[in-house]
Design an enzyme around this catalytic site. Sequence first.
Site, PDB file in Angstrom:
ATOM      1  N   THR A 148       0.864  -1.190   0.000  1.00 51.74           N
ATOM      2  CA  THR A 148       0.000   0.000   0.000  1.00 51.74           C
ATOM      3  C   THR A 148       0.897   1.235   0.000  1.00 51.74           C
ATOM      4  O   THR A 148       1.306   1.705  -1.050  1.00 51.74           O
ATOM      5  CB  THR A 148      -0.969   0.010   1.192  1.00 51.74           C
ATOM      6  OG1 THR A 148      -0.238  -0.193   2.406  1.00 51.74           O
ATOM      7  CG2 THR A 148      -2.018  -1.077   1.046  1.00 51.74           C
ATOM      8  N   LYS A 171       4.125  -6.842   3.939  1.00 56.26           N
ATOM      9  CA  LYS A 171       3.859  -5.450   3.606  1.00 56.26           C
ATOM     10  C   LYS A 171       3.630  -4.700   4.900  1.00 56.26           C
ATOM     11  O   LYS A 171       3.162  -5.248   5.897  1.00 56.26           O
ATOM     12  CB  LYS A 171       2.658  -5.302   2.670  1.00 56.26           C
ATOM     13  CG  LYS A 171       1.299  -5.696   3.235  1.00 56.26           C
ATOM     14  CD  LYS A 171       0.585  -4.673   4.118  1.00 56.26           C
ATOM     15  CE  LYS A 171       0.518  -3.290   3.478  1.00 56.26           C
ATOM     16  NZ  LYS A 171      -0.157  -2.340   4.465  1.00 56.26           N
ATOM     17  N   THR A 182       0.466  -2.751  10.872  1.00 59.96           N
ATOM     18  CA  THR A 182      -0.450  -2.704   9.735  1.00 59.96           C
ATOM     19  C   THR A 182       0.217  -3.488   8.619  1.00 59.96           C
ATOM     20  O   THR A 182       0.710  -2.948   7.662  1.00 59.96           O
ATOM     21  CB  THR A 182      -0.764  -1.282   9.288  1.00 59.96           C
ATOM     22  OG1 THR A 182      -1.671  -1.349   8.186  1.00 59.96           O
ATOM     23  CG2 THR A 182       0.445  -0.495   8.902  1.00 59.96           C
ATOM     24  N   GLU A 262       6.780   5.117   7.121  1.00 58.40           N
ATOM     25  CA  GLU A 262       6.345   6.285   6.357  1.00 58.40           C
ATOM     26  C   GLU A 262       7.052   7.558   6.798  1.00 58.40           C
ATOM     27  O   GLU A 262       6.916   8.009   7.927  1.00 58.40           O
ATOM     28  CB  GLU A 262       4.831   6.457   6.525  1.00 58.40           C
ATOM     29  CG  GLU A 262       4.039   5.331   5.898  1.00 58.40           C
ATOM     30  CD  GLU A 262       2.607   5.260   6.377  1.00 58.40           C
ATOM     31  OE1 GLU A 262       1.819   4.569   5.726  1.00 58.40           O
ATOM     32  OE2 GLU A 262       2.293   5.882   7.408  1.00 58.40           O
ATOM     33  N   ASN A 384      -0.011  10.644   6.223  1.00 55.28           N
ATOM     34  CA  ASN A 384      -1.152  10.090   6.945  1.00 55.28           C
ATOM     35  C   ASN A 384      -2.317  11.069   7.067  1.00 55.28           C
ATOM     36  O   ASN A 384      -3.376  10.695   7.579  1.00 55.28           O
ATOM     37  CB  ASN A 384      -0.705   9.606   8.325  1.00 55.28           C
ATOM     38  CG  ASN A 384       0.027   8.297   8.235  1.00 55.28           C
ATOM     39  OD1 ASN A 384      -0.586   7.240   8.114  1.00 55.28           O
ATOM     40  ND2 ASN A 384       1.348   8.347   8.261  1.00 55.28           N
ATOM     41  N   SER A 389      -5.000   4.787   0.094  1.00 55.75           N
ATOM     42  CA  SER A 389      -4.685   3.510  -0.564  1.00 55.75           C
ATOM     43  C   SER A 389      -5.388   2.344   0.106  1.00 55.75           C
ATOM     44  O   SER A 389      -5.572   2.353   1.290  1.00 55.75           O
ATOM     45  CB  SER A 389      -3.186   3.271  -0.537  1.00 55.75           C
ATOM     46  OG  SER A 389      -2.509   4.269  -1.260  1.00 55.75           O
TER      47      SER A 389
END
Length: 389
Positions: A148, A171, A182, A262, A384, A389
Amino acid sequence: MSITRPRGFRAVGLAAGIKAAPKEDLALVLNDGPRDVAAAVFTANRVQAAPVQWSRRAVADGRARAVVLNSGGANACTGPEGFQDTHRTAEHLADLLDIAAQDVLVCSTGLIGERLPMEPLLAGVTSAVDRLDAGEEADASASRAIMTTDSVPKTAEVTLPSGVVVGGIAKGAGMLAPQLATMLVVLTTDADVDAATAEEALRGATRTTFDRVDSDACMSTNDTVILLASGASGVTLGVQELTEAVRTVSADLARQLVADAEGASHDVHVVVRSATAEDAAEAVAREIARSNLVKAAIFGNDPNWGRIVAAAGCVPEAVAPFAVEDLSVTVNGVEVCRGGGAHRDRSEVDMTPRETLIEVDLGAGSASADIWTNDLTHDYVEENSAYSS
C-alpha cells in the site's frame, strides 16, 4: 526468491483492478503439499476486519491450502456484507482449486470502511489460479501486489543445514505497534511439522520480532501473519529449530518494515538492559519508542537524553522497578547520562547515520529487551493526513 523457495509452493501477483491505478493488487499463495499445515496470529484490535474474522476461524483446525491477499481495500468496518465478500472470495478460490472454502485464508489491506469491488476481485482470483508459478518473478509479483504505502517490497528467506527452507513476504510501512503491525505477512516452509509445532514456532518467533516493532503506537484492524508448511522436504523439525528459522526470517522482515516506515529519516533501536524481568525491559523500551518527544528529537538529530529518561520514568514502578540514581543512557555509543544525571556532552553523539541506537541501563537486574521504531517527521504527518490507498 522467498515464498516459493521452499518446496511445495506456488504464488503470483497481478493487477485485478481493485486499485484505481493499474497496479498489482491481488496475490495468491498455494501450498501444493503433501502437508497442509497452517498457523496464524492476528491483530489484537477489538475492531477486526472481515478477513481477520474469517481467517481466524478457518485456521483454527491447523490447516490451509491457500492464501489470497488484496491491497486497495481493508474490508474493515463493512458489516455483514463485508464478511460475506470475504466468504465469497474464499468459496470462489476453493471451487477453482477443488478444495474446501475453510482451507482458504483471506487477507486485505487498504482503506477502512469501504466495500471491495467484488467483480474485478473474483475475476482476478480466477486469473491468478491460471498464473501460479514458482521462482523469482512469482515471489516478486506477490510481494508487490500486497503493498500500500510501502516504497519497496519486502522478502526474506533462510536455508537450514538440513535443507529445510523458510521464506516470507511482508507489507507494512506505518501503524506498527504491538500485536503486530499494519502488515500482512506470509511465511512458508517445506519442513515436515504438525500443526501444534507450527503454532508454537510462529508465536515464539513473532513475540520477539513483529511484536517488537512499534512505529507509531497505532494498531491496525487487519494485521495477519500466516505460516504454511508443505512437508515437501521430508525433513522433520522440532519446535526449537523451527522457531529459530521462522524467527530469522521474521526478524529480517520486521527490520525491513521499520526501514520503510512512512516518512522516517532514522531507524531507532531501543535496547533496555539490567531490568528485573524481560517484561519490565520491554515496557520501558516501548515507552521510550512511543514518545513523540523522543521521536521528534531524533528527527532533529538531537540526542536529548532527558526525554529518554522521562519516558522511562512513565512506566509504573510495579511494572518496571528501578532507581533513578542507577539509570544510564547511551546514544550511538556515547554515554550521555550516568547515575540519573548528565555525563558526556551530547554534542559528542553522531546522529547522522540512518540507524540510531538508544541503550538504557536500569541497573536493577539482568533481563533485557529491545524495540525497533523510527523518528517522527513532517513527511509522516503529510502522508497520513491524505491516506487513500
